[in-house]
Design a protein around this motif. Structure first.
Motif, PDB file in Angstrom:
ATOM      1  N   ALA A  18       0.859  -1.191  -0.145  1.00  0.00           N
ATOM      2  CA  ALA A  18      -0.018  -0.046   0.084  1.00  0.00           C
ATOM      3  C   ALA A  18       0.983   1.191   0.058  1.00  0.00           C
ATOM      4  O   ALA A  18       0.531   2.164  -0.791  1.00  0.00           O
ATOM      5  CB  ALA A  18      -0.983   0.002   1.131  1.00  0.00           C
ATOM      6  N   ALA A  19       2.042   1.398   0.815  1.00  0.00           N
ATOM      7  CA  ALA A  19       2.784   2.496   0.858  1.00  0.00           C
ATOM      8  C   ALA A  19       3.421   2.504  -0.334  1.00  0.00           C
ATOM      9  O   ALA A  19       3.503   3.604  -1.155  1.00  0.00           O
ATOM     10  CB  ALA A  19       4.072   2.239   1.985  1.00  0.00           C
ATOM     11  N   LEU A  20       3.963   1.566  -1.251  1.00  0.00           N
ATOM     12  CA  LEU A  20       4.503   1.646  -2.342  1.00  0.00           C
ATOM     13  C   LEU A  20       3.778   1.992  -3.475  1.00  0.00           C
ATOM     14  O   LEU A  20       4.108   2.903  -4.195  1.00  0.00           O
ATOM     15  CB  LEU A  20       5.042   0.172  -2.806  1.00  0.00           C
ATOM     16  CG  LEU A  20       5.789   0.145  -4.193  1.00  0.00           C
ATOM     17  CD1 LEU A  20       6.999   0.675  -4.205  1.00  0.00           C
ATOM     18  CD2 LEU A  20       5.779  -1.463  -4.578  1.00  0.00           C
ATOM     19  N   GLN A  21       2.458   1.745  -3.422  1.00  0.00           N
ATOM     20  CA  GLN A  21       1.700   2.150  -4.514  1.00  0.00           C
ATOM     21  C   GLN A  21       1.223   3.539  -4.543  1.00  0.00           C
ATOM     22  O   GLN A  21       0.854   4.332  -5.437  1.00  0.00           O
ATOM     23  CB  GLN A  21       0.175   1.154  -4.522  1.00  0.00           C
ATOM     24  CG  GLN A  21      -0.936   1.657  -5.432  1.00  0.00           C
ATOM     25  CD  GLN A  21      -0.257   1.548  -7.050  1.00  0.00           C
ATOM     26  OE1 GLN A  21       0.479   0.549  -7.228  1.00  0.00           O
ATOM     27  NE2 GLN A  21      -0.704   2.212  -7.738  1.00  0.00           N
ATOM     28  N   PHE A  22       1.046   4.211  -2.893  1.00  0.00           N
ATOM     29  CA  PHE A  22       0.708   5.622  -2.852  1.00  0.00           C
ATOM     30  C   PHE A  22       1.738   6.295  -3.013  1.00  0.00           C
ATOM     31  O   PHE A  22       1.525   7.438  -3.730  1.00  0.00           O
ATOM     32  CB  PHE A  22       0.253   5.436  -1.410  1.00  0.00           C
ATOM     33  CG  PHE A  22      -0.082   7.062  -0.854  1.00  0.00           C
ATOM     34  CD1 PHE A  22      -1.375   7.239  -1.281  1.00  0.00           C
ATOM     35  CD2 PHE A  22       0.536   7.854  -0.267  1.00  0.00           C
ATOM     36  CE1 PHE A  22      -1.867   8.633  -1.060  1.00  0.00           C
ATOM     37  CE2 PHE A  22       0.232   9.035  -0.042  1.00  0.00           C
ATOM     38  CZ  PHE A  22      -1.047   9.564  -0.313  1.00  0.00           C
ATOM     39  N   PHE A  23       2.981   6.140  -2.460  1.00  0.00           N
ATOM     40  CA  PHE A  23       4.246   7.000  -2.836  1.00  0.00           C
ATOM     41  C   PHE A  23       4.995   6.726  -4.051  1.00  0.00           C
ATOM     42  O   PHE A  23       5.525   7.845  -4.681  1.00  0.00           O
ATOM     43  CB  PHE A  23       5.208   6.841  -1.475  1.00  0.00           C
ATOM     44  CG  PHE A  23       4.580   7.394  -0.316  1.00  0.00           C
ATOM     45  CD1 PHE A  23       4.380   8.866   0.053  1.00  0.00           C
ATOM     46  CD2 PHE A  23       3.775   6.381   0.617  1.00  0.00           C
ATOM     47  CE1 PHE A  23       3.872   9.116   1.238  1.00  0.00           C
ATOM     48  CE2 PHE A  23       3.222   6.921   1.825  1.00  0.00           C
ATOM     49  CZ  PHE A  23       3.294   8.315   1.994  1.00  0.00           C
ATOM     50  N   TYR A  24       4.887   5.551  -4.415  1.00  0.00           N
ATOM     51  CA  TYR A  24       5.547   5.288  -5.799  1.00  0.00           C
ATOM     52  C   TYR A  24       4.712   4.490  -6.712  1.00  0.00           C
ATOM     53  O   TYR A  24       5.152   3.430  -7.269  1.00  0.00           O
ATOM     54  CB  TYR A  24       6.700   4.421  -5.352  1.00  0.00           C
ATOM     55  CG  TYR A  24       7.845   5.291  -4.539  1.00  0.00           C
ATOM     56  CD1 TYR A  24       8.908   6.058  -4.786  1.00  0.00           C
ATOM     57  CD2 TYR A  24       7.832   4.758  -3.276  1.00  0.00           C
ATOM     58  CE1 TYR A  24       9.686   6.730  -4.111  1.00  0.00           C
ATOM     59  CE2 TYR A  24       8.696   5.452  -2.260  1.00  0.00           C
ATOM     60  CZ  TYR A  24       9.465   6.229  -2.729  1.00  0.00           C
ATOM     61  OH  TYR A  24      10.312   7.011  -1.594  1.00  0.00           O
ATOM     62  N   PRO A  25       3.623   5.246  -7.112  1.00  0.00           N
ATOM     63  CA  PRO A  25       2.710   4.454  -8.251  1.00  0.00           C
ATOM     64  C   PRO A  25       3.303   3.999  -9.672  1.00  0.00           C
ATOM     65  O   PRO A  25       2.958   2.982 -10.083  1.00  0.00           O
ATOM     66  CB  PRO A  25       1.543   5.319  -8.300  1.00  0.00           C
ATOM     67  CG  PRO A  25       2.138   6.748  -8.052  1.00  0.00           C
ATOM     68  CD  PRO A  25       3.267   6.578  -6.839  1.00  0.00           C
TER      69      PRO A  25
END
Length: 255
Positions: free
Chosen positions: A77-84
């Protein structure tokens, strides 16, 4: 320009879809009495190369699956939000590169589980935030350290014979490599005003020159004094008065 992080449905959908796929594979294994462990990575063997693709989806027991599911939900979730824009490449190439490294350096045993991918995510999110020097991403890096900093001990041998430290080390190195080579947008640095700088001299600042040592305003603009109008001034408004006689009190004419 400053980066605006926007929430999309993929922030929730991606981790849920990926983790759900792990649970479906485990359910199929239990339901139909399969043993997918032999489809894991068997280092330096041709048949063991299949594990490069399959090993992240195979788990030995329910505890193993659960322990990997929770960090995956958070980190994906953090990866997709900050580095989509980088998320898909980090996941796919992370699985492949981690699997190849594990196949090269691993012990002669089957290596299974998604923990290698977890180390990819930890390594990428941590180092990328430090490299960008953007305060939000640095804060994310520090959060990862707080939550998963203890995982660093499991990249060393002989901590636990049942744990694939080779897979963990391969994942962490892969994450570091992606953090260095995957490009991200330039982030706007926090504006630092002149009065925040160490060499700021208040005596040379035009605004500060309007204050005295007690903080009172000086060099105020001259007041504009309005001229008073003379007392005999009259307006040009014309007022008409009409006199109407009172008929009741009007005297009758004498006969």
């Amino acid at each position: 320009m400053e980066r605006e992080f926007k929430y999309t449905n993929a922030v929730i959908a991606l981790p849920l879809f990926f983790v759900l796929s792990l649970w479906i594979v485990y359910w199929v294994e239990i339901r139909f009495h399969y043993n997918f462990a032999t489809n894991g990575i068997l280092p330096r063997t041709f048949s063991g190369l299949q594990g490069v693709l399959f090993s992240p989806f195979i788990h030995s027991d329910l505890g193993h699956l659960y322990n990997n599911s929770v960090p995956l939900l958070i980190l994906l979730a953090a990866l997709q939000f900050f580095y989509p824009k980088q998320s898909f490449a980090v996941i796919v190439y992370g699985i492949l590169l981690t699997g190849i490294f594990t196949w090269l350096i691993g012990r002669t045993s089957y290596h299974i589980g998604a923990s290698g991918l977890i180390y990819v995510l930890v390594g990428f999110v941590f180092l990328k935030g430090i490299i960008t020097k953007y305060f939000r991403l640095v804060a994310l890096s520090l959060t990862v350290v707080i939550l998963y900093g203890g995982m660093v001990w499991y990249i060393f041998p002989k901590v636990d014979e049942a744990i694939s430290w080779e897979g963990h080390l391969a994942g962490l190195l892969s994450g570091f490599i992606f953090a260095i080579f995957f490009k991200t947008p330039e982030y706007k640095k926090v504006i630092k005003y002149d009065w925040e700088k160490k060499d700021f001299d208040a005596s040379e600042d035009k605004f500060m020159q309007r204050f005295d040592e007690n903080g009172n305003f000086v060099n105020l603009p001259e007041e504009v004094i309005e001229e008073e109008q003379p007392a005999h001034f009259t307006s040009n408004i014309l007022i008409n008065y009409e006199i109407i006689a009172d008929k009741k009190n009007e005297s009758k004419p004498e006969s």
